[in-house]
Design a protein around this motif. Sequence first.
Motif, short mmCIF file in Angstrom:
data_model
loop_
_atom_site.label_atom_id
_atom_site.label_comp_id
_atom_site.label_asym_id
_atom_site.label_seq_id
_atom_site.Cartn_x
_atom_site.Cartn_y
_atom_site.Cartn_z
N ALA A 1 -8.11 40.19 4.35
CA ALA A 1 -7.14 40.97 4.72
C ALA A 1 -5.73 40.31 4.77
CB ALA A 1 -7.31 41.68 6.18
N THR A 2 -5.83 38.99 5.28
CA THR A 2 -4.47 38.41 5.52
C THR A 2 -4.22 37.13 4.40
OG1 THR A 2 -3.59 36.90 7.05
CG2 THR A 2 -5.82 36.38 6.76
N HIS A 3 -5.30 36.94 3.44
CA HIS A 3 -5.19 36.03 2.39
C HIS A 3 -5.30 36.56 0.95
CE1 HIS A 3 -4.39 32.71 5.14
NE2 HIS A 3 -5.73 32.66 5.74
N ALA A 4 -5.92 37.71 0.89
CA ALA A 4 -6.23 38.42 -0.70
C ALA A 4 -5.15 39.43 -0.40
CB ALA A 4 -7.68 38.75 -0.67
N ARG A 5 -4.96 40.31 0.70
CA ARG A 5 -4.49 41.49 0.63
C ARG A 5 -3.36 41.33 1.71
NH1 ARG A 5 -5.89 41.95 -3.63
NH2 ARG A 5 -7.09 43.65 -4.70
N MET B 1 -6.34 16.85 -5.13
CA MET B 1 -6.59 17.15 -3.43
C MET B 1 -8.08 17.84 -3.61
SD MET B 1 -4.11 16.26 -1.86
CE MET B 1 -4.19 17.16 -0.12
N SER B 2 -8.74 17.57 -2.55
CA SER B 2 -10.09 18.21 -2.42
C SER B 2 -10.00 19.48 -1.64
CB SER B 2 -11.21 17.11 -1.70
OG SER B 2 -11.07 17.08 -0.58
N TYR B 3 -8.82 19.75 -0.93
CA TYR B 3 -8.71 20.75 0.23
C TYR B 3 -8.00 22.02 -0.90
CZ TYR B 3 -6.33 23.92 3.35
OH TYR B 3 -6.23 24.90 3.86
N LEU B 4 -8.64 23.13 -0.70
CA LEU B 4 -8.09 24.43 -1.39
C LEU B 4 -7.40 25.08 -0.07
CD1 LEU B 4 -11.08 25.56 -3.51
CD2 LEU B 4 -9.27 24.15 -4.21
N LYS B 5 -6.16 25.67 -0.48
CA LYS B 5 -5.49 26.63 0.26
C LYS B 5 -6.38 27.82 0.80
CE LYS B 5 -1.03 24.38 -0.67
NZ LYS B 5 0.44 24.61 -1.28
N PRO B 6 -5.90 28.63 1.66
CA PRO B 6 -6.71 29.78 1.87
C PRO B 6 -6.73 30.87 0.79
CG PRO B 6 -5.54 29.33 3.96
CD PRO B 6 -5.10 28.09 2.89
N PRO B 7 -5.53 31.20 0.18
CA PRO B 7 -5.66 32.08 -0.98
C PRO B 7 -6.73 31.71 -2.06
CG PRO B 7 -3.45 31.92 -0.38
CD PRO B 7 -4.25 30.72 0.32
N GLU B 8 -6.78 30.46 -2.23
CA GLU B 8 -7.72 29.88 -3.14
C GLU B 8 -9.20 30.15 -2.92
OE1 GLU B 8 -4.99 26.39 -5.30
OE2 GLU B 8 -5.63 25.99 -3.37
N PHE B 9 -9.70 29.53 -1.64
CA PHE B 9 -10.93 29.68 -1.12
C PHE B 9 -11.13 31.09 -1.09
CE2 PHE B 9 -9.36 28.35 3.09
CZ PHE B 9 -9.82 29.60 3.99
N VAL B 10 -10.39 31.91 -0.60
CA VAL B 10 -10.82 33.28 -0.30
C VAL B 10 -11.08 33.96 -1.75
CG1 VAL B 10 -9.85 35.53 0.26
CG2 VAL B 10 -9.62 33.72 1.80
N ALA B 11 -10.26 33.71 -2.84
CA ALA B 11 -10.78 34.03 -4.21
C ALA B 11 -12.04 33.68 -4.38
CB ALA B 11 -9.79 33.60 -5.17
N LYS B 12 -12.27 32.44 -4.16
CA LYS B 12 -13.87 32.02 -4.46
C LYS B 12 -14.95 32.73 -3.67
CE LYS B 12 -14.89 27.48 -4.59
NZ LYS B 12 -15.09 26.27 -3.99
N MET B 13 -14.37 33.17 -2.61
CA MET B 13 -15.37 34.01 -1.87
C MET B 13 -15.49 35.51 -2.45
SD MET B 13 -13.82 33.47 2.08
CE MET B 13 -14.85 34.89 2.69
N MET C 1 -16.52 26.20 1.13
CA MET C 1 -15.44 26.43 -0.04
C MET C 1 -14.04 25.99 0.06
SD MET C 1 -16.63 30.49 -0.92
CE MET C 1 -18.33 30.96 -1.34
N ILE C 2 -13.81 25.46 1.07
CA ILE C 2 -12.52 24.81 1.26
C ILE C 2 -12.22 23.76 0.62
CG2 ILE C 2 -11.07 23.88 3.21
CD1 ILE C 2 -11.85 25.79 5.04
N SER C 3 -13.51 22.92 0.51
CA SER C 3 -13.20 21.60 -0.19
C SER C 3 -14.11 21.38 -1.63
CB SER C 3 -14.14 20.47 0.76
OG SER C 3 -14.12 19.12 0.08
N THR C 4 -13.60 20.53 -2.43
CA THR C 4 -14.17 20.44 -3.52
C THR C 4 -15.13 19.25 -3.69
OG1 THR C 4 -12.19 19.24 -4.60
CG2 THR C 4 -12.32 21.78 -4.71
N SER C 5 -14.91 18.43 -2.61
CA SER C 5 -16.15 17.35 -2.57
C SER C 5 -17.25 17.32 -1.51
CB SER C 5 -15.12 16.07 -2.07
OG SER C 5 -15.00 16.24 -0.48
N VAL C 6 -18.48 16.85 -1.95
CA VAL C 6 -19.71 17.01 -1.36
C VAL C 6 -19.47 16.64 0.43
CG1 VAL C 6 -22.01 16.35 -1.18
CG2 VAL C 6 -21.09 16.73 -3.27
#
Length: 283
Positions: A258-262, A1-13, A183-188
Amino acid sequence: MSYLKPPEFVAKMIDAGEAKVFMSARDTVLRAYMAGAILALAAAFAVTITVETGQPLVGALLFPVGFCMLYLLGFDLLTGVFTLVPLAWIDRRPGVRLRSVLRNWALVFLGNFAGALTVALMMAVIVTFAFTVDPNAVGQKLGAIGESRTLGYAAHGAAGMLTLFIRGVLCNWMVSTGVVAAMISTSVSGMVIGMWMPILVFFYMGFEHSVVNMFLFPSGLMLHGKFSIADYFIWNEIPTVLGNLVGGITFVGLTLYATHARTGAARNRPTRQNTNMRTKVTV
């Protein structure tokens, strides 16, 4: 899947913000310089299209190509670091201090400004045949933009300053949404689609982007725009930078953090027995 869920892309942020804090001054400035230059070229491209077609929407539709290129090449805009870098400090990553956040912002500002100024000079040379003739239609448009978006605000006093600030807020709300969308996607292709839409919104709506303005206004001054350097900084760049800061960190960085990391404490779900009892009582 090329889509990252919110907790995953917030961690990337947060990780991205931390990496930028510890980047060397050399790399920070160089990446910021290239980002400013590429975005300035995209702005010049969009203005040229708008002048030649008479359709601002066409210019806005194609402007995001510059943003996509600089992001995929790993370059940094001030608007992006306003949103990402503070998250590493707020998350209490080891070694991240407020002064290191401010250091990153200062270096990126200088790099962006230098890159945009370089392209502004190049474009001024192109549209005037090295300052030997009057500016062509594109050059005249650049000068007019500088006047309307400095003296135009100044004519309204405090109301103009507030309008300018709010346009800066809305701009980085959209631009930082574009950064996060990549950051939500892993594909170009997914990254490009995610970035394209909010960047289109900000450009067509005429919101104020501090780095784009680092190109538009110096080039306007070089092309005989009827405004001063002081007009540019007081009635555009400084309020725009502050608006971009507030818009990026408030409406994008902090809300997602605030809503996805904490996240807040989840409410207790009713048990099957309690649910059945309520059903019986209701009946």
